[in-house]
Design an enzyme around this catalytic site. Structure first.
Site, PDB file in Angstrom:
ATOM      1  CD  GLU A 106       3.054  -2.203   7.671  1.00  0.00           C
ATOM      2  OE1 GLU A 106       2.692  -3.363   7.402  1.00  0.00           O
ATOM      3  OE2 GLU A 106       2.296  -1.213   7.621  1.00  0.00           O
ATOM      4  CG  ASP A 155       0.735 -10.038   4.661  1.00  0.00           C
ATOM      5  OD1 ASP A 155      -0.497  -9.994   4.832  1.00  0.00           O
ATOM      6  OD2 ASP A 155       1.528 -10.448   5.525  1.00  0.00           O
ATOM      7  CB  THR A 157      -5.285  -3.460   4.925  1.00  0.00           C
ATOM      8  OG1 THR A 157      -4.790  -2.397   4.104  1.00  0.00           O
ATOM      9  CG2 THR A 157      -4.448  -3.534   6.187  1.00  0.00           C
ATOM     10  CG  ASP A 158     -10.170  -5.566   3.612  1.00  0.00           C
ATOM     11  OD1 ASP A 158      -9.705  -6.675   3.283  1.00  0.00           O
ATOM     12  OD2 ASP A 158     -10.902  -5.408   4.603  1.00  0.00           O
ATOM     13  N   PRO A 162      -4.812   2.972   2.950  1.00  0.00           N
ATOM     14  CG  PRO A 162      -3.658   2.272   4.869  1.00  0.00           C
ATOM     15  CD  PRO A 162      -4.964   2.864   4.418  1.00  0.00           C
TER      16      PRO A 162
END
Lengths: 277, 277
Positions: A106, A155, A157-158, A162
Site C-alpha cells: 500500500e 485493489d 482507487t479510481d 495515486p
C-alpha cells in the site's frame, strides 16, 4: 443529525450518506483521507471524497476481488495485494489454507493506520503471521519482484491520482512478469455504466499480455451505479473452467460457487465492451 | 446548470442527478409526477420524488421484469401489466410473437400521458394494436378477471401510497386466480440491501399460494443500491428448468439466455432472505 457526506460519483451524479460522526480526516502525502460513521453503511473510508469501503457492504467487493481468482488457481501460495490498505482483501485471502504468505503493498501508510484504528472488522487480519505489510509503490514492487506471486490483486482507487499508473499497459506487463508461470491477477475495473472506455481499454491491454482474459461482475451498493467490474488476466487457468462443485466451503456472504460461475455471465451491453477490443 | 433532483432513497441515503430541464411537474389524484431531463440518465420519470425509470437505464428493469417470465411460459398469449404506465414493460412484451394481447392496467392516467409525451422511447408500443390500455386499479382488475391471463407483471412503485396493496397476500391470491391454469407472475420486490423484510415477507406470502416461487436479481443503477429483486410465482413452469439454449433471440441489452440462468444464482446473503420463510 443532518450532516451528509456527498460523493460526486460522476460530474452529474451524487450519492450522499447521512453522517453520525466524522471519526478522522487528514491530508496524507497522497490524498485526502476520512473515516465517517454513517447511519446507512456504518463506518466508511473515503479517499479524495470517494467512498472506498464501508463496514456494511465491503463484503461484496472484498469477496469478489479475491475468491474468484483464488478458486481459479489450484494452489495459490504467495498472494500480493496492491493497494487495499483497509485490509479487506487480505482478510479474505487468509480464508484459503493454501496461502502461505499474503503481501500487502500500500502506498499510503495512513490508510493502513486509519483502517487499523477505525475499521477493525476489515483490517483484522493484518497482524496475522502469514501477512507481510509493505508501505511502497505497487508499480515499483512488481518491477522488483519477478516470478514471485501465484496471484496478484489490484485493489486500487479510481484511475486518477495515486492509482493512475495501476490502469496502464506497462503495469500489466510488470504484473505478468511478477507472477509465477501459472499465475493470475484480478483488478477492479470500474463501472460498466459510467466507465465503459476504461473497461474496454483495460481489457484490450490485458488480453494483449495474458492468454486468458475474463471480465466478471458484482453489485456494490456504494459504488456508482451498483454494478461493478473486475478483470482477470491469467497465464494458465480459466476461471470459467473451474469445477465449482469441488470448491471449498468458504464463509462468505456474496461469493459462492454458483456466483463464481454466474458472475462471468455478462449482460449483452457489457459483453459488447470487451468484444470490440 | 447547477440544478439537482434528489431522491431520498432511504432516510439516510440520497441520490442526486443534475437536471438540465424540468419537463413537467404536477400533482395527480394519486401522486406527485415529474419528468426531468437529466445529464446522466437522460429523461427521467419520478413519482413522489422517487425515480421510476430513465431513458438510459430503463432497459435493465423492463427486460428483466418481462423476459424471464415470458421465456419461462411456453406460450404466453394474454399478458397483463399492473402499473407500468410508462409503457416499458409493454414494449418488451410485444417482442414475443406468441403474445396476442398485452393489457396495461395503470391507476394513474397522468403517468401514461406523461410517458407518451416525454418518454417516447419507453412508451412507443402503447398504440400497438395488440395493446389494451385500461385506467383502473390493478387490485380491482385482478379481482374481476378470473382465469384470464397467462402472465401477470406487477410493475409497481414502492409499497407506499397507491402501490401498498400490490405487496399484500390478498392481492397475490387474486393474481393467482386471475391467471390461467399454467400461468405465472413476476413482481418487482425491492432491494436486497435495504428492503430485506419486504423480500422475505413477499416471498413467504407468494410461496404459500404458488407451487413454484423464485427470486431473481438484476442491477438497476438508479434504484437504491443498484441490486434489485424480482419474485416469480408460477403454477406450473419453473424458470430454472427452462432450456436456455432454445430461447428466442430477442433484441435485448441486459437480458440474455445466459442471464436468465445467472439471475437466479443468489449471493448467500440474499438466499438467506428467502430460505427463512
Amino acid at each position: 443529525m443532518n450532516c451528509w457526506f456527498t460523493e460526486l460519483q460522476t460530474d452529474h451524479l451524487k450519492l450522499s450518506c447521512r453522517v453520525k460522526k466524522v471519526l478522522c480526516e487528514e491530508k496524507t502525502p497522497f490524498q485526502h483521507l476520512a473515516v465517517y460513521d454513517t447511519v446507512q453503511f456504518g463506518r466508511m473510508l473515503a479517499l479524495d471524497d470517494v467512498i472506498q469501503t464501508t463496514v456494511k457492504d465491503e463484503f461484496v467487493y472484498h469477496e469478489m476481488i479475491t475468491h474468484v481468482g483464488l478458486n481459479t488457481h489450484p494452489n495459490p501460495r504467495r498472494v500480493l495485494v496492491i493497494g487495499g490498505g483497509d485490509g479487506g482483501s487480505i482478510r479474505e485471502i487468509l480464508k484459503h489454507s493454501s496461502v502461505e504468505q499474503a503481501t500487502l503493498v500500500e502506498i499510503d501508510e495512513r490508510v493502513i493506520a486509519a483502517a487499523r484504528e477505525y475499521l477493525p472488522e476489515i483490517s483484522c487480519a493484518l497482524d496475522d503471521p502469514r501477512v507481510r505489510v509493505i508501505v511502497d509503490d505497487g508499480i515499483k514492487h512488481v518491477k522488483e519482484n519477478r516470478n514471485t506471486y501465484d496471484m496478484i490483486i489490484v485493489d486500487s482507487t479510481d484511475p486518477v491520482g495515486p492509482a493512475e499508473g495501476l490502469f496502464g499497459k506497462a503495469f500489466y506487463q510488470d504484473v505478468h512478469d511478477a507472477l509465477t508461470e501459472d499465475g493470475l491477477f484480478v483488478a477492479q475495473t470500474e463501472s460498466p455504466f459510467f466507465n465503459q472506455d476504461i473497461i474496454s481499454r483495460v481489457f484490450r491491454d490485458i488480453r494483449s499480455i495474458f492468454p486468458i482474459t475474463r471480465l466478471f461482475l458484482a453489485c456494490v451498493p456504494t459504488y456508482p451505479g451498483g454494478l461493478w467490474s473486475f478483470t482477470m488476466g491469467s497465464k494458465k487457468y480459466d476461471p470459467r473452467q473451474v469445477n465449482v462443485l469441488e470448491l471449498p466451503d468458504l464463509k462468505t456472504r456474496y461469493y459462492s460457487p454458483a456466483i463464481h460461475r454466474a458472475a462471468f455471465e455478462l449482460p449483452p451491453f457489457v459483453a459488447e465492451l470487451v468484444e470490440q477490443g
